[in-house]
Design a protein around this motif. Structure first.
Motif, PDB file in Angstrom:
ATOM      1  N   PHE A 104       0.640  -1.070   0.043  1.00  0.00           N
ATOM      2  CA  PHE A 104      -0.177   0.167  -0.277  1.00  0.00           C
ATOM      3  C   PHE A 104       1.012   1.243  -0.256  1.00  0.00           C
ATOM      4  CE2 PHE A 104      -3.582   2.284   0.465  1.00  0.00           C
ATOM      5  CZ  PHE A 104      -4.987   0.997   0.245  1.00  0.00           C
ATOM      6  N   GLY A 105       2.290   1.368  -0.255  1.00  0.00           N
ATOM      7  CA  GLY A 105       3.191   2.250  -0.604  1.00  0.00           C
ATOM      8  C   GLY A 105       3.577   2.484  -1.523  1.00  0.00           C
ATOM      9  N   HIS A 106       3.490   2.559  -3.225  1.00  0.00           N
ATOM     10  CA  HIS A 106       3.600   1.661  -4.279  1.00  0.00           C
ATOM     11  C   HIS A 106       4.331   3.616  -5.097  1.00  0.00           C
ATOM     12  CE1 HIS A 106       5.196  -1.909  -4.906  1.00  0.00           C
ATOM     13  NE2 HIS A 106       5.555  -1.896  -6.226  1.00  0.00           N
ATOM     14  N   ALA A 107       3.444   4.155  -3.840  1.00  0.00           N
ATOM     15  CA  ALA A 107       3.729   5.805  -4.958  1.00  0.00           C
ATOM     16  C   ALA A 107       5.204   6.290  -4.580  1.00  0.00           C
ATOM     17  CB  ALA A 107       2.774   6.865  -3.689  1.00  0.00           C
ATOM     18  N   ALA A 108       5.403   5.309  -3.009  1.00  0.00           N
ATOM     19  CA  ALA A 108       6.842   5.824  -2.595  1.00  0.00           C
ATOM     20  C   ALA A 108       8.160   5.792  -3.390  1.00  0.00           C
ATOM     21  CB  ALA A 108       7.527   5.317  -1.104  1.00  0.00           C
ATOM     22  N   TYR A 109       8.031   4.790  -4.169  1.00  0.00           N
ATOM     23  CA  TYR A 109       8.971   4.057  -5.192  1.00  0.00           C
ATOM     24  C   TYR A 109       8.762   5.226  -7.077  1.00  0.00           C
ATOM     25  CZ  TYR A 109       9.161   1.424  -1.821  1.00  0.00           C
ATOM     26  OH  TYR A 109       8.552   0.315  -0.546  1.00  0.00           O
ATOM     27  N   PHE A 110       7.430   5.438  -6.731  1.00  0.00           N
ATOM     28  CA  PHE A 110       6.652   6.373  -8.294  1.00  0.00           C
ATOM     29  C   PHE A 110       7.925   7.307  -7.680  1.00  0.00           C
ATOM     30  CE2 PHE A 110       3.434   8.854 -10.537  1.00  0.00           C
ATOM     31  CZ  PHE A 110       3.975   7.786 -11.467  1.00  0.00           C
ATOM     32  N   GLY A 111       7.108   8.238  -6.396  1.00  0.00           N
ATOM     33  CA  GLY A 111       7.096   9.835  -6.403  1.00  0.00           C
ATOM     34  C   GLY A 111       9.113   9.769  -6.331  1.00  0.00           C
ATOM     35  N   MET A 112       9.550   9.135  -5.861  1.00  0.00           N
ATOM     36  CA  MET A 112      10.979   9.598  -5.876  1.00  0.00           C
ATOM     37  C   MET A 112      11.922   9.376  -6.558  1.00  0.00           C
ATOM     38  SD  MET A 112      12.063   9.964  -2.539  1.00  0.00           S
ATOM     39  CE  MET A 112      13.744   9.662  -1.840  1.00  0.00           C
ATOM     40  N   GLY A 113      11.749   7.818  -7.997  1.00  0.00           N
ATOM     41  CA  GLY A 113      11.889   8.078  -9.207  1.00  0.00           C
ATOM     42  C   GLY A 113      12.146   9.493  -9.861  1.00  0.00           C
ATOM     43  N   ALA A 114      10.391   9.722  -9.476  1.00  0.00           N
ATOM     44  CA  ALA A 114      10.185  11.168 -10.027  1.00  0.00           C
ATOM     45  C   ALA A 114      11.120  12.371  -9.731  1.00  0.00           C
ATOM     46  CB  ALA A 114       8.091  11.334  -9.927  1.00  0.00           C
ATOM     47  N   TYR A 115      11.098  12.263  -8.748  1.00  0.00           N
ATOM     48  CA  TYR A 115      12.258  13.526  -7.758  1.00  0.00           C
ATOM     49  C   TYR A 115      13.582  13.626  -8.461  1.00  0.00           C
ATOM     50  CZ  TYR A 115       8.909  15.390  -3.907  1.00  0.00           C
ATOM     51  OH  TYR A 115       7.891  15.710  -3.477  1.00  0.00           O
TER      52      TYR A 115
END
Lengths: 295, 231, 310
Positions: free
Chosen positions: C56-67
């Motif tokens: 339930f925390g895949h945004a972390a990897y998506f978002g950090m990739g984006a940053y």
């Protein structure tokens, strides 16, 4: 002025008190989550949204009906508890034969719906809720001035947590609950209406969340997002404590609140993440959680 | 008192009971004998409503039970002591004893239970029900349903894995409660024990009742019974 | 090749044609959003659909990739290929660290732990100076790919995004149909048995998790490049919820479901954007309907209807 570890004592105690208040919310919410998980085998993602509804309910009672804080402390949990009862009866009860993950997803969906509706109706900015006159002001404790309302929140939260613990651990009803958590079909075969017990357990857990919401209303501003920011931290609290023990949930909740408060004094930047850091340490050393039972 | 006709039960896809028929008269002790997997325990669970799916007819004091929930079956006056005993580890011994709700007057009082099972009185303060020995757990599992006022008791292999002295005590208990007017349906592997307590024996095989032997004709049917049970 | 069945090959070819024709009829920028989210959803499906673990925390990897992609493009002026690769690498490293912690528990706890860890990443991003806080990293240049392909043109960018998506899509499919993927399925069906057969299931789960996070980071990086922005929205938990919803809606554990789910959800959000908070309500309702009545998702239902494995 007295200093402790290079920090003025009133600041330190003030933050510990704030920590205890946050801890009170963690304890009340994780307690409800643990009780619900024990009986229903679902993690109630909507718990934060129901906490928020508790706060809103007291706000509405005051602003629409003119019912003040103290009656709301009983009425709001009752109303939201009945709402939870309806949710369980109509929706959640359809999931018991499925994988636990579906319960998480369903209640996540519920949380989105509830929060979205409140955001539509009231916007995202908070609404103030006045501290009741009786609890205004502060008391001089000698080493610090304690705002009366904050002391009240901690006191009431401790009482409610202990009462919940006593009901579950020391009464015949609690014995039925514990037994049903272990082996629900058998308890039902003894003549206990387990589906009804489950419904009321959910309603009870929800009422605890709503109660925390009412307590929080004068401290946090009443706004649709107040629950979600809390619930993820509460999940970490639940992982740290493990869901095996009621007292464990309470102690973990208050303890982490205090740790968070102390972190605000000594390392302010980490105060938002310290609970998660504790979770990491617990996962590395005791993956089952501090009070978790095996399996 | 209990009349079962054409009872069928399923666990998921597997069809376990294929039309079980038998009856139990008031005040009788009746056993279900049979090899492992014959469907004895499933019959017990089906009566209580503890199987996912069942069909047929289960009449208790003239009322149909087949569509009732387990709690409703229990409220009609049937109590079960399951094979796995189901003592709750998160409950104290006393809490375990007091767990099943009293559904009718006429159950044994706590004093009477402690007279029947003196060991339980000594262990009443034990914090965890599962800390008891196997024999004590079995006594607790029987004792707690004697309290409820249910007059029809389902005992699933109460002697399994227990020392002879405890088996004797359980035998005495069954004869005692029979004297008090209880009706007992007993599942047993050990027909020598069954013979000491029962009035009649039903033999099950492959999910059906295939024979009935009154206890007084047991000696005459010994060969047949040995063949049924494969002992 | 890639272990497609005949129907799946046909479906894949249909998807290829649609991807090739779509930019001539629809806004390429919208399509690029769909493709980025579809890759994200496919990566997520690898975990939930094939390993059976709900992160339930895949945004972390998506978002950090984006940053990281956004940061390296804007301040280091690296090549677009390097920036996107760094986005994927970020996802991989973060996935390795957090996954190492999370796989210690399974089921419901895994979901809560991944959520809590992702929230930690969110708070980090909220405070760390390099993310730009509430503003995020804005005006990220698209730059050049391999030094000579100018990406400022939307159509050029589209073909690059489409290639990344297809590469990721095929890679995931290849993984699932490799011996490694078979072990993953075995773990999902019966973990104790896999353990008793001598498989170190934790290692398998961790590798799958890292792969999933790598592709999520890749998707996030690509998205940052397309839109020139990386913000807290990408890393916050509603994004985690969104990717769960895409996969659930499209069809859990199906090959084409996540892509379908991403398309439906992005289209919906595109048209509903003006309704503000109602989007959340509708998402919530879809969640509940999917869980209560529609657990196989769109592709799962279509597949079930025609008795096909899609």
């Amino acid at each position: 002025m007295m200093m402790i570890l290079g920090v003025p004592a009133p600041l330190l105690f003030g933050q510990v008190l704030l920590g205890l208040i946050n801890g009170a919310f963690y304890a009340l919410l994780s307690l409800g989550l643990a009780v619900i998980f024990g009986m229903l085998n679902i993690i109630n993602f909507a718990h934060g949204a129901l906490f928020m509804m508790g706060a809103f309910c007291s706000w509405m009672l005051l602003n629409y009906v003119g019912i003040g804080y103290f009656p709301a402390l009983f009425l709001a949990p009752l109303i939201i508890g009945i709402f939870g009862l309806v949710l369980e009866k109509t929706i959640i009860s359809r999931l018991y034969k499925l994988d636990h993950l579906y319960g998480l997803l369903l209640t996540f969906g519920m949380a989105l719906v509830i929060e979205g509706l409140f955001r539509n109706a009231y916007g995202s900015s908070g609404m103030p809720y006045r501290i009741p006159d009786m609890l205004q002001g502060a008391t001089n404790l000698g080493f610090m001035y304690m705002p009366n309302y904050r002391g009240w929140v901690v006191l009431v939260a401790v009482i409610v947590c202990l009462a919940t613990w006593a009901i579950i651990e020391k009464t015949p009803l609690g014995a039925k609950l514990r037994a049903a958590t272990e082996n629900a079909p058998m308890v039902q075969a003894f003549g206990v209406n387990v589906p009804r017990l489950i419904t009321f357990t959910y309603a009870g857990g929800v009422a605890l969340a709503a109660f925390a919401g009412v307590l929080a209303a004068p401290i946090l501003s009443v706004n649709p997002n107040m629950g979600t920011s809390l619930i993820t931290t509460v999940f970490a609290v639940v992982v740290i404590g493990g869901m095996g023990s009621i007292m464990g949930s309470v102690v973990t909740g208050f303890g982490l609140g205090v740790i968070e408060g102390l972190t605000k004094v000594f390392w302010p930047e980490a105060s938002a993440t310290v609970v998660f850091l504790v979770m990491v340490i617990v996962l590395l050393t005791r993956p089952r959680g501090l009070f978790g039972k095996s399996a | 008192m209990l009349e079962i006709k054409n009872l069928n039960s399923w666990y998921g896809e597997s069809h376990i009971l294929h039309g079980v028929d038998f009856n139990v008269q008031e005040g009788e002790v009746v056993t279900l004998l049979g090899r492992n997997g014959a469907g004895k325990t499933t019959t017990m669970k089906s009566i209580m409503g503890l199987v996912p799916r069942r069909e047929g007819s289960i009449k208790f004091k003239g009322a149909e039970l087949i569509n009732l929930m387990p709690n409703q079956v229990a409220r009609s006056g049937i109590a079960i002591c399951p094979e796995e005993r189901a003592i709750f580890g998160s409950l104290t011994v006393t809490e375990n004893l007091m767990l099943p709700p009293v559904i009718a007057p006429g159950g044994l009082s706590i004093d009477e239970i402690y007279t029947l099972f003196p060991n339980l009185k000594e262990r009443a303060r034990t914090a965890q029900g599962t800390r008891l020995s196997g024999g004590e757990q079995q006594m607790l599992a029987i004792a707690r349903i004697l309290r409820t006022g249910s007059k029809m008791l389902l005992l699933d292999e109460p002697t399994e894995g227990l020392a002879p002295v405890i088996v004797q005590q359980i035998g005495r208990t069954i004869r005692e409660i029979k004297k008090r007017g209880f009706t007992v349906l007993l599942v047993e592997q050990n027909f020598r024990f069954a013979a000491t307590v029962a009035d009649r024996h039903y033999v099950m095989e492959h999910g059906k009742v295939i024979d009935m032997i009154p206890n007084d004709q047991l000696a005459a049917n010994m060969d047949k019974l040995h063949e049924y049970l494969g002992v | 090749m890639f272990g497609f069945t005949r129907t799946q090959t046909i479906a894949f070819l249909v998807m290829l044609v649609l991807i090739a024709l779509a930019p001539f009829f629809l806004y390429p920028v919208f399509l690029m959003r769909v493709l980025c989210m579809a890759l994200f959803a496919c990566a997520f499906n690898l975990m939930l659909g094939y390993v059976g673990l709900l992160s339930f925390g895949h945004a972390a990897y998506f978002g950090m990739g984006a940053y990281i992609t956004g940061w390296t493009m804007k301040f280091w002026h690296v090549d677009a290929s390097v920036a996107i690769a760094l986005g994927g690498l970020t996802g991989a490293i973060l996935g390795l660290c957090l996954g190492y912690l999370a796989i210690r528990r399974s089921g419901i706890y895994f979901a809560m732990i991944t959520l809590a860890l992702a929230q930690m990443v969110y708070f980090f991003c909220l405070q760390a100076p390099f993310t730009g806080g509430e503003d995020g990293i804005q005006q990220v240049p698209r730059g050049k790919l391999f030094g000579f392909i100018d990406l400022s043109n939307d159509m050029t960018m589209y073909w690059v995004v489409a290639s990344i998506f297809l590469a990721g899509f095929l890679l995931i499919h290849r993984i699932i149909h490799s011996p490694f993927g078979q072990v993953l399925k075995g773990i999902r069906e019966n973990e104790p048995r896999a353990v008793s057969l001598g498989y170190r299931t934790d290692d398998y789960k961790l590798i799958a998790f890292v792969l999933s996070c790598t592709l999520s980071g890749l998707a996030g990086g690509t998205k940052a490049l397309v839109f020139g922005i990386a913000t807290l929205t990408d890393v916050n938990y509603p994004m985690s919820g969104e990717v769960v919803l895409m996969v659930l809606l499209g069809g859990l554990g199906t090959v084409f479901g996540p892509t379908m789910g991403a398309m439906i959800l992005m289209t919906m959000e595109n048209y509903l954007a003006e309704f503000g908070a109602w989007v959340t309500v509708i998402q919530g309702v879809i969640f509940m309907v999917c869980v209560l009545a529609f657990r196989r998702g769109v592709i799962g239902e279509i597949g079930g209807l025609f008795k096909l494995k899609l």
